[in-house]
Design a protein around this motif. Structure first.
Motif, PDB file in Angstrom:
ATOM      1  N   LEU A   1       4.453  55.620  31.414  1.00 13.37           N
ATOM      2  CA  LEU A   1       5.811  55.173  31.119  1.00 13.37           C
ATOM      3  C   LEU A   1       6.499  54.965  32.467  1.00 13.37           C
ATOM      4  O   LEU A   1       6.714  55.923  33.214  1.00 13.37           O
ATOM      5  N   LEU A   2       6.845  53.721  32.767  1.00 13.45           N
ATOM      6  CA  LEU A   2       7.409  53.383  34.063  1.00 13.45           C
ATOM      7  C   LEU A   2       8.893  53.050  33.959  1.00 13.45           C
ATOM      8  O   LEU A   2       9.337  52.420  32.999  1.00 13.45           O
ATOM      9  N   ALA A   3       9.627  53.462  34.973  1.00 13.79           N
ATOM     10  CA  ALA A   3      10.985  52.984  35.199  1.00 13.79           C
ATOM     11  C   ALA A   3      10.890  51.980  36.338  1.00 13.79           C
ATOM     12  O   ALA A   3      10.438  52.328  37.437  1.00 13.79           O
ATOM     13  N   LEU A   4      11.267  50.733  36.083  1.00 19.50           N
ATOM     14  CA  LEU A   4      11.125  49.665  37.074  1.00 19.50           C
ATOM     15  C   LEU A   4      12.483  49.060  37.393  1.00 19.50           C
ATOM     16  O   LEU A   4      13.238  48.682  36.489  1.00 19.50           O
ATOM     17  N   CYS A   5      12.773  48.974  38.676  1.00 17.77           N
ATOM     18  CA  CYS A   5      14.002  48.360  39.150  1.00 17.77           C
ATOM     19  C   CYS A   5      13.603  47.398  40.265  1.00 17.77           C
ATOM     20  O   CYS A   5      13.024  47.830  41.269  1.00 17.77           O
ATOM     21  N   GLU A   6      13.892  46.117  40.117  1.00 18.35           N
ATOM     22  CA  GLU A   6      13.458  45.179  41.139  1.00 18.35           C
ATOM     23  C   GLU A   6      14.365  43.966  41.238  1.00 18.35           C
ATOM     24  O   GLU A   6      15.070  43.611  40.288  1.00 18.35           O
ATOM     25  N   ARG A   7      14.346  43.364  42.411  1.00 22.77           N
ATOM     26  CA  ARG A   7      15.054  42.104  42.609  1.00 22.77           C
ATOM     27  C   ARG A   7      14.257  40.979  41.966  1.00 22.77           C
ATOM     28  O   ARG A   7      13.030  40.941  42.068  1.00 22.77           O
ATOM     29  N   VAL A   8      14.950  40.057  41.333  1.00 26.22           N
ATOM     30  CA  VAL A   8      14.322  38.883  40.719  1.00 26.22           C
ATOM     31  C   VAL A   8      15.011  37.648  41.273  1.00 26.22           C
ATOM     32  O   VAL A   8      16.243  37.568  41.276  1.00 26.22           O
ATOM     33  N   VAL A   9      14.225  36.705  41.754  1.00 22.71           N
ATOM     34  CA  VAL A   9      14.773  35.461  42.286  1.00 22.71           C
ATOM     35  C   VAL A   9      14.262  34.307  41.434  1.00 22.71           C
ATOM     36  O   VAL A   9      13.050  34.140  41.265  1.00 22.71           O
ATOM     37  N   ASP A  10      15.175  33.513  40.869  1.00 17.38           N
ATOM     38  CA  ASP A  10      14.753  32.423  40.000  1.00 17.38           C
ATOM     39  C   ASP A  10      14.389  31.187  40.814  1.00 17.38           C
ATOM     40  O   ASP A  10      14.442  31.186  42.051  1.00 17.38           O
ATOM     41  N   SER A  11      14.022  30.122  40.121  1.00 18.90           N
ATOM     42  CA  SER A  11      13.555  28.899  40.793  1.00 18.90           C
ATOM     43  C   SER A  11      14.648  28.240  41.630  1.00 18.90           C
ATOM     44  O   SER A  11      14.359  27.465  42.543  1.00 18.90           O
ATOM     45  N   ASP A  12      15.900  28.552  41.338  1.00 16.10           N
ATOM     46  CA  ASP A  12      17.014  27.993  42.111  1.00 16.10           C
ATOM     47  C   ASP A  12      17.424  28.902  43.265  1.00 16.10           C
ATOM     48  O   ASP A  12      18.406  28.616  43.967  1.00 16.10           O
ATOM     49  N   GLY A  13      16.696  30.003  43.433  1.00 12.60           N
ATOM     50  CA  GLY A  13      17.024  30.930  44.510  1.00 12.60           C
ATOM     51  C   GLY A  13      18.105  31.926  44.163  1.00 12.60           C
ATOM     52  O   GLY A  13      18.531  32.703  45.024  1.00 12.60           O
ATOM     53  N   LYS A  14      18.557  31.929  42.902  1.00 13.25           N
ATOM     54  CA  LYS A  14      19.593  32.861  42.493  1.00 13.25           C
ATOM     55  C   LYS A  14      18.982  34.241  42.292  1.00 13.25           C
ATOM     56  O   LYS A  14      17.958  34.391  41.631  1.00 13.25           O
TER      57      LYS A  14
END
Length: 421
Positions: free
Chosen positions: A236-249
């Protein structure tokens, strides 16, 4: 004076001389709020009171330690302390995950310290490293095993081959699971901790309501067997991460769920009731914090670390770091969050079935990494492992598979974390 409070009192009494040297002044225990003051608790009776609010309001109290648990009463006591300029040390992850903004603002407004190392992963020092040691770095990902009960259950299932219900009963018998284990096994406890970790790592206020959550109650012995066959285990993982979409947002994804973890990943070897948190940052690289994530003594150790810091600040006139929310990053919906998947299906072993299944993945741009078939006839098992894809694309694929002309039964879907892209 529950498990944690009793240990805090013991340390205060047994190590008074050391604490005085570390702080620069004596740390004096003024009073202890209890539900019943007529029970012998091994401390002078005059220290006990049932009026917690009056104890917090006393002029001779500089620091308030809250290890009650729950929401309403601790919230009122902590706010009263902060509004009086008193420092607060708390282990209350549920309160912080829901009301961190209100509490942090009270601390800032009154120039008071708020410490909460014990709220996440017991004795493991992870809050202070995120707030201080990595304050000059850019954290990209925090992933961890932050609930000892669920880790004990999943470890037992992996080791013995037992199903979930049997392993849960064993956890209860050994004292690792509460009489009502819902908060643990359904991921609520881990979600509260994930919210705190994400808030610290990404300088963005995150609450428990922002965390996507799934528990472990649907994990089966077959899932464990399948995981082992592909060189993985289930955590069971707790995951926190940055996500960058195709537009760089840029946004952040915060989620809790059972996932396959390769045996080569450091989290795979964290078994029993132990916890571990892995932090990935630009300059520091990968850091791992490991240890006992719960229990009276380990949690009291974290409380006492905060207490020493708060006492030093009182004595020397300093102040610890406060809440940092300057980034204000949006929370990515779970449907937009990419990861890999392990899809376990029961299919009929006939010509065209594999091609039809693969076509449904392809139509939704879910790229297949590997396919494995076991058995034959109408009860054949087909396992598909994908490359990274969004949650929404995978969900649409699973729904489409159930509508095919030939019978496909999706037995389980597990995310696959901790692998190379």
């Amino acid at each position: 004076m529950g498990n944690v409070g009793t240990e805090v009192v013991r340390i205060l009494r047994d190590h008074a001389d050391d604490l005085r040297q570390r702080v620069g002044a004596p740390v004096v225990l003024r009073g202890i709020a209890v539900r019943r003051a007529d029970i012998d608790r091994g401390v002078p009776q005059e220290l006990l009171t049932t009026d917690a609010a009056a104890l917090v309001a006393r002029d001779d109290v500089d620091i308030v330690v809250e290890v009650i648990g729950g929401i309403d009463q601790p919230k009122s006591l902590i706010l009263a302390a902060l509004n009086s300029g008193k420092s607060v040390v708390t282990a209350n992850k549920a309160l912080l995950a829901d009301y961190t903004g209100e509490i942090a603002e009270a601390a800032e407004r009154n120039r008071a310290d708020l410490y909460f190392e014990a709220a996440v992963a017991g004795a493991i020092p992870v809050v202070r490293p995120l707030m201080q040691s990595l304050a000059g770095d850019r954290v990209n990902r925090v992933v961890g095993i932050v609930n000892g009960t669920t880790n004990f259950i999943l470890s037992a299932m992996a080791e013995t081959g037992a199903d979930y219900d049997v392993s849960l009963k064993e956890a209860g018998r050994l004292g690792y699971a509460e009489a009502d284990p819902t908060a643990d096994v359904e991921g609520y406890d881990a979600a509260a901790k994930a919210a705190i970790l994400a808030s610290l790592a990404f300088h963005t206020r995150v609450t428990a309501a922002d965390v996507y959550r799934e528990g472990i109650s649907k994990v089966t012995a077959e899932d464990m067997e399948t995981a082992s066959a592909v060189g993985c285990t289930v955590k069971l993982l707790a995951l926190c991460e940055r996500v960058v979409d195709s537009d760089g947002k840029e946004s952040i994804s915060v989620r809790v769920y059972p996932a396959l973890v390769p045996l080569t990943h450091p989290l795979a070897s964290v078994n029993g009731a132990f916890n571990a948190v892995v932090v990935e940052a630009d300059a520091a690289g990968r850091l791992m914090f490991y240890g006992q994530g719960a229990g009276g003594a380990p949690t009291a150790s974290a409380v006492m670390g905060d207490l020493v810091m708060a006492a030093r600040n009182k004595f020397y006139g300093g102040r610890g770091p406060g809440e940092s929310t300057y980034a204000m990053l949006p929370i990515a919906p779970i449907g937009d969050t990419p990861t890999r998947y392990h899809v376990n299906m029961q299919v009929a072993d006939r010509p065209g079935v594999l091609a039809g299944v693969a076509a449904e993945f392809s139509r939704r741009e879910v790229s297949i990494s590997a396919v494995r078939q076991e058995g034959a006839g109408d009860g054949a098992r087909l396992v598909v492992v994908t490359h990274r894809a969004t949650e929404s694309a995978l969900a649409e694929t699973v729904a489409a598979l159930s509508e095919l002309d030939f019978e496909v039964v999706v037995k389980s879907v597990l995310r696959l974390e901790g692998t190379a892209e």
